[in-house]
Design a protein around this motif. Structure first.
Motif, PDB file in Angstrom:
ATOM      1  N   TYR A   1       1.604  -5.391   6.484  1.00 41.67           N
ATOM      2  CA  TYR A   1       2.909  -5.941   6.140  1.00 41.67           C
ATOM      3  C   TYR A   1       3.885  -4.847   5.711  1.00 41.67           C
ATOM      4  O   TYR A   1       4.963  -5.139   5.191  1.00 41.67           O
ATOM      5  CB  TYR A   1       2.780  -6.963   5.007  1.00 41.67           C
ATOM      6  N   SER A   2       3.482  -3.583   5.887  1.00 42.27           N
ATOM      7  CA  SER A   2       4.315  -2.495   5.391  1.00 42.27           C
ATOM      8  C   SER A   2       5.681  -2.463   6.072  1.00 42.27           C
ATOM      9  O   SER A   2       6.663  -2.041   5.479  1.00 42.27           O
ATOM     10  CB  SER A   2       3.603  -1.152   5.574  1.00 42.27           C
ATOM     11  N   LYS A   3       5.751  -2.910   7.336  1.00 41.31           N
ATOM     12  CA  LYS A   3       7.040  -2.919   8.029  1.00 41.31           C
ATOM     13  C   LYS A   3       7.969  -3.967   7.421  1.00 41.31           C
ATOM     14  O   LYS A   3       9.157  -3.734   7.222  1.00 41.31           O
ATOM     15  CB  LYS A   3       6.838  -3.177   9.526  1.00 41.31           C
ATOM     16  N   GLN A   4       7.423  -5.155   7.123  1.00 39.18           N
ATOM     17  CA  GLN A   4       8.239  -6.202   6.499  1.00 39.18           C
ATOM     18  C   GLN A   4       8.365  -5.987   4.994  1.00 39.18           C
ATOM     19  O   GLN A   4       9.265  -6.497   4.366  1.00 39.18           O
ATOM     20  CB  GLN A   4       7.634  -7.583   6.759  1.00 39.18           C
ATOM     21  N   GLY A   5       7.399  -5.207   4.438  1.00 40.29           N
ATOM     22  CA  GLY A   5       7.466  -4.856   3.030  1.00 40.29           C
ATOM     23  C   GLY A   5       7.220  -6.024   2.092  1.00 40.29           C
ATOM     24  O   GLY A   5       6.502  -6.975   2.406  1.00 40.29           O
TER      25      GLY A   5
ATOM     26  N   GLY B   1       8.232   5.981  -3.379  1.00 41.59           N
ATOM     27  CA  GLY B   1       8.231   6.111  -4.835  1.00 41.59           C
ATOM     28  C   GLY B   1       8.696   4.845  -5.542  1.00 41.59           C
ATOM     29  O   GLY B   1       9.216   3.912  -4.922  1.00 41.59           O
ATOM     30  N   TYR B   2       8.531   4.852  -6.860  1.00 38.72           N
ATOM     31  CA  TYR B   2       8.802   3.660  -7.661  1.00 38.72           C
ATOM     32  C   TYR B   2      10.249   3.190  -7.560  1.00 38.72           C
ATOM     33  O   TYR B   2      10.504   1.991  -7.399  1.00 38.72           O
ATOM     34  CB  TYR B   2       8.448   3.924  -9.126  1.00 38.72           C
TER      35      TYR B   2
ATOM     36  N   ILE C   1       0.819  -1.207   0.000  1.00 42.71           N
ATOM     37  CA  ILE C   1       0.000   0.000   0.000  1.00 42.71           C
ATOM     38  C   ILE C   1       0.861   1.270   0.000  1.00 42.71           C
ATOM     39  O   ILE C   1       0.446   2.322  -0.486  1.00 42.71           O
ATOM     40  CB  ILE C   1      -0.952  -0.009   1.217  1.00 42.71           C
ATOM     41  N   ASP C   2       2.100   1.168   0.501  1.00 44.86           N
ATOM     42  CA  ASP C   2       2.988   2.323   0.520  1.00 44.86           C
ATOM     43  C   ASP C   2       3.450   2.728  -0.879  1.00 44.86           C
ATOM     44  O   ASP C   2       3.951   3.843  -1.071  1.00 44.86           O
ATOM     45  CB  ASP C   2       4.226   2.034   1.381  1.00 44.86           C
ATOM     46  N   HIS C   3       3.291   1.826  -1.844  1.00 42.12           N
ATOM     47  CA  HIS C   3       3.711   2.114  -3.217  1.00 42.12           C
ATOM     48  C   HIS C   3       2.563   2.624  -4.079  1.00 42.12           C
ATOM     49  O   HIS C   3       2.749   2.886  -5.271  1.00 42.12           O
ATOM     50  CB  HIS C   3       4.298   0.849  -3.852  1.00 42.12           C
ATOM     51  N   VAL C   4       1.379   2.755  -3.487  1.00 40.25           N
ATOM     52  CA  VAL C   4       0.184   3.215  -4.204  1.00 40.25           C
ATOM     53  C   VAL C   4      -0.036   4.693  -3.918  1.00 40.25           C
ATOM     54  O   VAL C   4       0.043   5.116  -2.760  1.00 40.25           O
ATOM     55  CB  VAL C   4      -1.053   2.398  -3.766  1.00 40.25           C
TER      56      VAL C   4
ATOM     57  N   ASP D   1       4.893   1.199 -11.431  1.00 36.37           N
ATOM     58  CA  ASP D   1       5.287   2.603 -11.345  1.00 36.37           C
ATOM     59  C   ASP D   1       4.034   3.462 -11.482  1.00 36.37           C
ATOM     60  O   ASP D   1       3.577   3.755 -12.587  1.00 36.37           O
ATOM     61  CB  ASP D   1       6.277   2.925 -12.472  1.00 36.37           C
ATOM     62  N   MET D   2       3.488   3.882 -10.334  1.00 41.15           N
ATOM     63  CA  MET D   2       2.268   4.685 -10.326  1.00 41.15           C
ATOM     64  C   MET D   2       2.540   6.150 -10.020  1.00 41.15           C
ATOM     65  O   MET D   2       1.635   6.915  -9.690  1.00 41.15           O
ATOM     66  CB  MET D   2       1.272   4.089  -9.327  1.00 41.15           C
TER      67      MET D   2
END
Length: 487
Positions: free
Chosen positions: A127-131, A167-168, A17-20, A155-156
């Motif tokens: 899962y954002s901490k473990q990524g 970022g991407y 979700i951090d990449h959206v 790449d959004m």
């Protein structure tokens, strides 16, 4: 016989979700997208669901108090039944209210699809901490040990929905770190967007993204290229041509999005997008052909023009591409997978059209007989405008696979719909295209429809091992192998 054969899942994702982009809901939920942001969704899942330790503790205390009261009232029959009936009535009333106020009554199909996407992304927020390592670990555990996964980054950054938390380029760095710990099973691709190429190649002191992609493909850092035209560009964009030439020379695999969906460009429609840049039709017999009009206004509608499979005929046909670029260019040997096989909607469109030849083209004729017959298909039809608007994407992709040696497709996402399995099996018995269909699931995006485990097991059970390993082993090995790297 198949015990030691490697399974290849050719279409998976591990972005979180951090990449959206934070305003992902823009254009989908116009009145609420600045409130229901990715940060809000993430906060909700990290704090108000079972995945939050503090929430679990609160719920335990709540249940403790609830059952203490029930136990205390056991000795008072009237009190016990009043308390029980009160809980029952409140739960019953809550269900009635939520059914009356169901989201389906207020939003259309696109908004509901966006809502499901929010929910799905939210499930991975914790899962954002473990990524990406945690997301990939969950995927890997679903399959046998002898399985490899093509992981496609997204790449959004240029979809005009705000910037993501991460970022991407940082997403890509993290993916490569996960790859180092999973060298035997993870096959990373690199994303290609012409706007990143244009932006970085014009900046002094910044590594041109085109050079970055070609350099790392040459070094086997990446196994192939991922594209997503719905984010706001045509696949024959002039900024992509040099990378295409490299990919064709070395037979680098490309996977490109070819289905309607909720991930698309959120900005305003540019004037030059009102007509197709290449395809023309005869409007008046006494005048020269004119560009196909593309009049859609809403983002969800006009972004399908970027995704349309006929764009790849424009890219692969030497005459059409050369005229557009104003110099002789032949990319007809590109190795490219049109992912999702057009989508469930287009498969149904094909099945329901019994009147038009271009939607009745799937057959078991030999390639020579098929190409030499007098019946017009989607690529030789007299009117490109008719094909653009009326032919199913399934029909077009089918003809592209027959016409061009390097065109493949995969069954990712549509794999959830078991009603499509009979036609899929029929296609896999067609010698013209059976060697060009790849197994892929679209993990974890497709989990809003069914679990990864069920998708894999249901398909394998239906097809049987001969056909399953054709699309999950033999075909992927051919597609993923390049002159630089043999799979």
């Amino acid at each position: 016989m198949y015990k030691n054969k490697t399974i290849y899942n050719c279409h998976t994702h591990t972005f979180t979700i951090d990449h959206v982009p934070n305003l992902f809901g823009k254009k989908l939920v116009p009145l609420a997208y600045q409130i229901i942001t990715m940060k809000v969704v993430k906060w909700y899942y990290l704090n108000l669901t079972e995945r939050s330790s503090s929430y679990r503790k609160w719920k335990q205390r709540y249940n403790k108090v609830k059952y203490f009261i029930i136990d205390a009232l056991k000795f008072t029959v009237v009190g016990y039944w009043v308390f029980s009936m009160l809980f029952f009535t409140l739960k019953w009333a809550f269900k009635i209210v939520t059914n009356i106020l169901a989201i389906s009554h207020f939003f259309g199909p696109q908004s509901k699809a966006a809502y499901r996407r929010f929910v799905n992304l939210g499930r991975y927020a914790s899962y954002s901490k473990q990524g990406q390592s945690k997301v990939f670990d969950l995927l890997e555990k679903t399959y046998d040990q002898n399985t490899k996964f093509v992981v496609l980054p997204m790449d959004m950054d240029y979809m005009d929905a705000g910037r993501p938390t991460i970022g991407y380029m940082k997403q890509l760095e993290e993916l490569l770190k996960v790859t180092k710990n999973n060298k035997e099973s993870l096959l990373p691709f690199v994303f290609l967007d012409p706007r990143r190429i244009a932006e970085t190649c014009d900046l002094k002191g910044v590594d041109c993204y085109e050079n970055y992609v070609i350099r790392n493909l040459s070094k086997n850092v990446f196994y192939g290229i991922k594209m997503y035209p719905a984010l706001g560009y045509f696949p024959f964009d002039k900024n992509l041509i040099e990378t295409y030439k490299f990919a064709q020379e070395h037979q680098i695999p490309i996977i490109t999005h070819c289905i309607e969906g909720t991930v698309f460009y959120r900005g305003k429609k540019n004037k030059e997008w009102n007509n197709h840049p290449i395809l023309k039709y005869t409007k008046d017999k006494n005048q020269d052909p004119v560009p196909i009009p593309l009049p859609q206004k809403k983002n969800y509608d006009f972004t399908t023009n970027f995704t349309h499979p006929l764009n790849y005929h424009c890219l692969l046909n030497k005459e059409l591409l050369s005229e557009y670029l104003e110099e002789e260019t032949d990319l007809s040997k590109l190795k490219i997978c049109l992912a999702h096989f057009g989508g469930t909607k287009e498969w149904n469109r094909y099945s329901e059209d019994n009147w038009n030849n271009y939607n009745n083209n799937i057959s078991h004729l030999s390639k020579n007989d098929y190409l030499n017959r007098k019946i017009k298909n989607t690529l030789n039809h007299g009117s490109s405008r008719t094909i653009w608007w009326n032919a199913s994407w399934l029909s077009i992709i089918y003809d592209l696979m027959i016409q061009y040696d390097g065109v493949y497709t995969d069954i990712s996402f549509i794999i959830f719909n078991q009603e499509l399995f009979p036609l899929l099996k029929f296609l896999l018995q067609d010698e013209k295209v059976s060697h060009k269909i790849l197994f892929g699931t679209d993990y974890y995006v497709v989990s809003q429809k069914n679990s990864e485990k069920a998708l894999y097991q249901n398909l394998r059970s239906y097809l049987g091992d001969d056909l399953f390993f054709k699309i999950a082993h033999h075909n992927p090995k051919t597609f993923l192998s390049s002159k630089i790297l043999e799979i």
